[in-house]
Scaffold this active site. Structure first.
Site, PDB file in Angstrom:
ATOM      1  N   GLU A   1      27.984  23.605 -21.406  1.00  0.00           N
ATOM      2  CA  GLU A   1      26.817  23.028 -20.750  1.00  0.00           C
ATOM      3  C   GLU A   1      26.704  21.549 -21.123  1.00  0.00           C
ATOM      4  O   GLU A   1      26.842  21.199 -22.291  1.00  0.00           O
ATOM      5  CB  GLU A   1      25.566  23.776 -21.220  1.00  0.00           C
ATOM      6  CG  GLU A   1      24.287  23.275 -20.616  1.00  0.00           C
ATOM      7  CD  GLU A   1      24.319  23.289 -19.086  1.00  0.00           C
ATOM      8  OE1 GLU A   1      24.448  24.379 -18.529  1.00  0.00           O
ATOM      9  OE2 GLU A   1      24.236  22.209 -18.473  1.00  0.00           O
TER      10      GLU A   1
ATOM     11  N   GLU B   1      18.243  17.114 -21.810  1.00  0.00           N
ATOM     12  CA  GLU B   1      16.851  17.532 -21.705  1.00  0.00           C
ATOM     13  C   GLU B   1      16.024  16.436 -21.050  1.00  0.00           C
ATOM     14  O   GLU B   1      16.248  15.254 -21.264  1.00  0.00           O
ATOM     15  CB  GLU B   1      16.308  17.892 -23.082  1.00  0.00           C
ATOM     16  CG  GLU B   1      16.924  19.187 -23.578  1.00  0.00           C
ATOM     17  CD  GLU B   1      16.445  19.590 -24.945  1.00  0.00           C
ATOM     18  OE1 GLU B   1      15.329  19.205 -25.334  1.00  0.00           O
ATOM     19  OE2 GLU B   1      17.194  20.308 -25.628  1.00  0.00           O
TER      20      GLU B   1
ATOM     21  N   LYS C   1      33.643  19.541 -24.369  1.00  0.00           N
ATOM     22  CA  LYS C   1      32.231  19.433 -24.758  1.00  0.00           C
ATOM     23  C   LYS C   1      32.071  18.626 -26.055  1.00  0.00           C
ATOM     24  O   LYS C   1      31.233  17.735 -26.162  1.00  0.00           O
ATOM     25  CB  LYS C   1      31.644  20.840 -24.920  1.00  0.00           C
ATOM     26  CG  LYS C   1      30.237  20.877 -25.457  1.00  0.00           C
ATOM     27  CD  LYS C   1      29.235  20.289 -24.483  1.00  0.00           C
ATOM     28  CE  LYS C   1      27.906  20.049 -25.168  1.00  0.00           C
ATOM     29  NZ  LYS C   1      26.920  19.435 -24.292  1.00  0.00           N
TER      30      LYS C   1
ATOM     31  N   CYS D   1      21.717  18.537 -30.346  1.00  0.00           N
ATOM     32  CA  CYS D   1      23.173  18.620 -30.153  1.00  0.00           C
ATOM     33  C   CYS D   1      24.012  17.541 -30.835  1.00  0.00           C
ATOM     34  O   CYS D   1      25.005  17.867 -31.483  1.00  0.00           O
ATOM     35  CB  CYS D   1      23.481  18.626 -28.671  1.00  0.00           C
ATOM     36  SG  CYS D   1      22.888  20.105 -27.859  1.00  0.00           S
TER      37      CYS D   1
ATOM     38  N   LYS E   1      13.035  12.645 -27.313  1.00  0.00           N
ATOM     39  CA  LYS E   1      13.103  11.662 -26.225  1.00  0.00           C
ATOM     40  C   LYS E   1      12.001  11.962 -25.232  1.00  0.00           C
ATOM     41  O   LYS E   1      11.329  12.984 -25.339  1.00  0.00           O
ATOM     42  CB  LYS E   1      14.462  11.638 -25.565  1.00  0.00           C
ATOM     43  CG  LYS E   1      14.830  12.885 -24.793  1.00  0.00           C
ATOM     44  CD  LYS E   1      16.153  12.611 -24.109  1.00  0.00           C
ATOM     45  CE  LYS E   1      16.578  13.730 -23.209  1.00  0.00           C
ATOM     46  NZ  LYS E   1      17.822  13.464 -22.543  1.00  0.00           N
TER      47      LYS E   1
ATOM     48  N   ARG F   1      13.597  19.027 -31.965  1.00  0.00           N
ATOM     49  CA  ARG F   1      14.748  19.305 -32.818  1.00  0.00           C
ATOM     50  C   ARG F   1      15.482  18.015 -33.200  1.00  0.00           C
ATOM     51  O   ARG F   1      15.884  17.246 -32.352  1.00  0.00           O
ATOM     52  CB  ARG F   1      15.685  20.304 -32.123  1.00  0.00           C
ATOM     53  CG  ARG F   1      15.058  21.679 -32.057  1.00  0.00           C
ATOM     54  CD  ARG F   1      15.944  22.675 -31.371  1.00  0.00           C
ATOM     55  NE  ARG F   1      16.085  22.416 -29.952  1.00  0.00           N
ATOM     56  CZ  ARG F   1      16.772  23.186 -29.116  1.00  0.00           C
ATOM     57  NH1 ARG F   1      17.385  24.254 -29.566  1.00  0.00           N
ATOM     58  NH2 ARG F   1      16.849  22.886 -27.847  1.00  0.00           N
TER      59      ARG F   1
HETATM   60  N1  LIG Z   1      19.502  22.003 -25.627  1.00  0.00           N
HETATM   61  C1  LIG Z   1      20.416  21.260 -25.031  1.00  0.00           C
HETATM   62  O1  LIG Z   1      20.117  20.198 -24.483  1.00  0.00           O
HETATM   63  C2  LIG Z   1      21.861  21.711 -24.976  1.00  0.00           C
HETATM   64  C3  LIG Z   1      22.736  21.045 -24.107  1.00  0.00           C
HETATM   65  C4  LIG Z   1      24.062  21.474 -24.046  1.00  0.00           C
HETATM   66  C5  LIG Z   1      24.504  22.508 -24.857  1.00  0.00           C
HETATM   67  N2  LIG Z   1      23.646  23.114 -25.717  1.00  0.00           N
HETATM   68  C6  LIG Z   1      24.162  24.217 -26.537  1.00  0.00           C
HETATM   69  O2  LIG Z   1      23.749  25.453 -25.957  1.00  0.00           O
HETATM   70  C7  LIG Z   1      23.454  26.420 -26.974  1.00  0.00           C
HETATM   71  C8  LIG Z   1      22.031  26.916 -26.816  1.00  0.00           C
HETATM   72  O3  LIG Z   1      21.155  25.816 -26.980  1.00  0.00           O
HETATM   73  P1  LIG Z   1      19.611  25.910 -26.634  1.00  0.00           P
HETATM   74  O4  LIG Z   1      19.071  24.539 -26.836  1.00  0.00           O
HETATM   75  O5  LIG Z   1      19.406  26.588 -25.334  1.00  0.00           O
HETATM   76  O6  LIG Z   1      19.132  26.885 -27.821  1.00  0.00           O
HETATM   77  P2  LIG Z   1      17.701  27.545 -28.032  1.00  0.00           P
HETATM   78  O7  LIG Z   1      17.561  27.767 -29.477  1.00  0.00           O
HETATM   79  O8  LIG Z   1      16.660  26.759 -27.286  1.00  0.00           O
HETATM   80  O9  LIG Z   1      17.807  28.967 -27.309  1.00  0.00           O
HETATM   81  C9  LIG Z   1      18.596  30.024 -27.759  1.00  0.00           C
HETATM   82  C10 LIG Z   1      17.940  31.336 -27.341  1.00  0.00           C
HETATM   83  O10 LIG Z   1      18.802  32.427 -27.723  1.00  0.00           O
HETATM   84  C11 LIG Z   1      17.977  33.530 -28.126  1.00  0.00           C
HETATM   85  N3  LIG Z   1      18.778  34.470 -28.898  1.00  0.00           N
HETATM   86  C12 LIG Z   1      19.180  34.411 -30.195  1.00  0.00           C
HETATM   87  N4  LIG Z   1      19.944  35.492 -30.485  1.00  0.00           N
HETATM   88  C13 LIG Z   1      20.023  36.240 -29.362  1.00  0.00           C
HETATM   89  C14 LIG Z   1      20.665  37.460 -29.034  1.00  0.00           C
HETATM   90  N5  LIG Z   1      21.391  38.132 -29.926  1.00  0.00           N
HETATM   91  N6  LIG Z   1      20.546  37.929 -27.772  1.00  0.00           N
HETATM   92  C15 LIG Z   1      19.799  37.252 -26.848  1.00  0.00           C
HETATM   93  N7  LIG Z   1      19.165  36.107 -27.091  1.00  0.00           N
HETATM   94  C16 LIG Z   1      19.276  35.597 -28.336  1.00  0.00           C
HETATM   95  C17 LIG Z   1      16.851  32.850 -28.894  1.00  0.00           C
HETATM   96  O11 LIG Z   1      15.732  33.699 -28.991  1.00  0.00           O
HETATM   97  C18 LIG Z   1      16.588  31.600 -28.025  1.00  0.00           C
HETATM   98  O12 LIG Z   1      15.621  31.875 -27.030  1.00  0.00           O
HETATM   99  C19 LIG Z   1      23.764  25.726 -28.301  1.00  0.00           C
HETATM  100  O13 LIG Z   1      25.080  25.996 -28.655  1.00  0.00           O
HETATM  101  C20 LIG Z   1      23.622  24.251 -27.953  1.00  0.00           C
HETATM  102  O14 LIG Z   1      24.386  23.440 -28.789  1.00  0.00           O
HETATM  103  C21 LIG Z   1      22.323  22.744 -25.773  1.00  0.00           C
END
Ligand SMILES: NC(=O)c1ccc[n+]([C@@H]2O[C@H](COP(=O)([O-])OP(=O)(O)OC[C@H]3O[C@@H](n4cnc5c(N)ncnc54)[C@H](O)[C@@H]3O)[C@@H](O)[C@H]2O)c1
Length: 461
Positions: free
Chosen positions: A158, A162, A215, A273, A334, A341
């Site tokens: 991804e 944000e 990524k 990230c 931002k 975070r």
């Molecule tokens: N936030 C960003 O802008 C962004 C952008 C690109 C990539 N990423 C990557 O994507 C991934 C997720 O990031 P995010 O910001 O969405 O994280 P987040 O913490 O906002 O969301 C993760 C979700 O997963 C759920 N979860 C945990 N264990 C679980 C399980 N066993 N089964 C089902 N759900 C479960 C949590 O309750 C939470 O709602 C990370 O690896 C991050 O580095 C994030």
């Protein structure tokens, strides 16, 4: 397609909503029942309590019950599924390596359910989380252990930013899909049919390892570019007389090969990230004996930048923070998000408390509530010195100095609010260079100090 999106944080919720918009049957699953109840309500306020992205709650409300369903019960939805997107947290261990505990727990649960399913149609498990290079192989081995039939793995990282996640998910720069088998590429092409032959969007098919590496390299490159401007451009503007940072930036980025994105100097880049991903890549490269000095510097410059302005206020502006009241404007990492975070504001707060301020009067258009959660989690009486306000003006009232930490557009008009609300002597620390008419402020007797330029004492231009 029947799609399960596991994990409904920033990435999963956006992915689920946008996939449902293209007519797929999407089941968004999370272990957090409170989140699922909030999303299922379709109420903007409840959804935005967890993920506040322009356009997201509206889209969820439109799709809910039609193409989009929320659940915290996995077994009933696995039968007949075509694609499972894993959008799970991958936080860092103290040594920088990725903690895959959440990831492994979810994958094992899926593996068991997929092994037991009646419909043996081809299913692809797709990593959308940022995971170390080689994780798709690891996922494959877990599925093998559970003897899951007719299953493939893919990496589809991804790239959302944000604040603009929905518009980007509808029109990404690129979609990267890493698979081993043609039949799995074909399934992902059906999921993303709107992008496959798009004239502008690059639809890139490659190996899982390359997709995972893309990524990390992309995020590391972005942070390195930001650090270059903060570590070199900003310093030139601050230390060498008559080097004007805005002109420097415009002159350099006039070259088409050099991006304007990232060239705006700041008090460091936050978010969940950048720091996590560069540290993970450093860890992965060290394990294969690659010199990581350049990446370490990028990371260090960014961390240094988060506290540097407070130090400058002491050493260059001669400001004593002890027993002072400081207005902190902007808490989110931002603008356009309530995400705290790794926000630079956290380091600003810690630094101000360390310098003995009597009160921090904080204001953020969206993140006050989230910030309270973050700071209260410290369970340290010092953090009780932070008070939260509903406007910049209320935060500034009665303060001795102010610090701008987030680039919310409304802060561009602050000079009038400052002049109406507080009298000099007063120090303005601008971590985002948000105040264009700062010369009027110094003319009126205020001291202005911004990242990228020297301290401007009253009367100075
Ligand atoms: N936030 C960003 O802008 C962004 C952008 C690109 C990539 N990423 C990557 O994507 C991934 C997720 O990031 P995010 O910001 O969405 O994280 P987040 O913490 O906002 O969301 C993760 C979700 O997963 C759920 N979860 C945990 N264990 C679980 C399980 N066993 N089964 C089902 N759900 C479960 C949590 O309750 C939470 O709602 C990370 O690896 C991050 O580095 C994030």
């Amino acid at each position: 397609m029947k799609i399960i999106v596991a994990g409904t944080g920033y990435v999963g919720l956006v992915q689920a909503a946008v996939c449902s918009e293209y007519g797929h049957q999407v089941y968004a699953y999370d272990i957090d029942e409170k989140k699922i109840a909030a999303y299922s309500s379709g109420e903007a306020e409840q959804i935005e309590h967890y993920v506040n992205e322009p356009g997201l709650s509206h889209l969820i409300k439109e799709m809910l019950g039609k193409y989009l369903f929320f659940t915290s019960e996995l077994p009933p939805i696995v039968e007949g599924v075509d694609v499972i997107f894993l959008c799970l947290p991958t936080p860092p261990h103290p040594d920088g390596s990725s903690n895959l505990t959440f990831y492994d727990a979810a994958v094992e649960q899926f593996a068991q359910l997929l092994a037991d399913r009646k419909d043996k149609r081809r299913v692809v498990l797709v990593n959308k989380s940022t995971v170390p290079i080689g994780t798709a192989r690891h996922l494959e081995s877990i599925l093998k252990d559970y003897q899951v039939e007719n299953v493939g793995v893919a990496s589809n990282p991804e790239f959302l930013a944000e604040g603009t996640a929905i518009s980007q998910a509808r029109k990404p720069d690129r979609v990267v899909v890493g698979c081993d088998r043609d039949e799995d590429f074909k399934i992902l092409r059906r999921v993303y049919s709107q992008f496959v032959n798009h004239v502008r969007i690059k639809y890139i098919e490659t190996t899982p390892e390359t997709a995972e590496a893309i990524k990390y390299v992309a995020n590391t490159m972005l942070l390195t570019y930001i650090s270059f401007w903060n570590g070199v451009g900003a310093r030139l503007g601050e230390k060498i007389p008559n080097v004007k940072i805005e002109d420097l930036r415009r002159g350099v980025t006039a070259d088409d090969r050099i991006s304007t994105w990232g060239s705006y100097v700041s008090n460091g880049a936050g978010g969940s990230c950048f720091g996590k991903d560069i540290r993970s890549l450093i860890y992965q490269l060290r394990r294969v004996d690659v010199n990581t000095k350049m990446l370490e510097s990028s990371y260090e410059v960014n961390e240094f930048q988060k506290e540097y302005l407070i130090e400058r206020a002491v050493h260059e502006a001669g400001f004593r923070f002890n027993n002072k009241t400081v207005a902190l404007l902007g808490l989110a990492f931002k603008k356009q998000t309530n995400d705290m975070r790794d926000a630079s504001s956290i380091r600003v707060v810690e630094s101000l408390l360390g310098k003995g301020v009597s009160c921090i009067k904080a204001y953020d258009p969206l993140a006050n509530e989230e910030a309270q959660k973050v700071f209260n989690a410290n369970q340290n009486i010092l953090f009780e010195k932070i008070k939260y306000f509903d406007s910049a003006q209320e935060a500034i009232q009665g303060s001795d100095a102010l610090f701008i930490s987030t680039d919310w557009e409304e802060f561009r008009g602050l000079s009038g609010t400052i002049e109406r609300t507080v009298q000099p002597p007063y120090l303005i620390i601008d971590g985002r260079r948000m105040i264009p008419d700062y010369e009027d402020l110094t003319a009126a007797g205020y001291t202005y100090m911004a990242v990228g330029s020297p301290v401007l004492k009253p009367g100075k231009k």
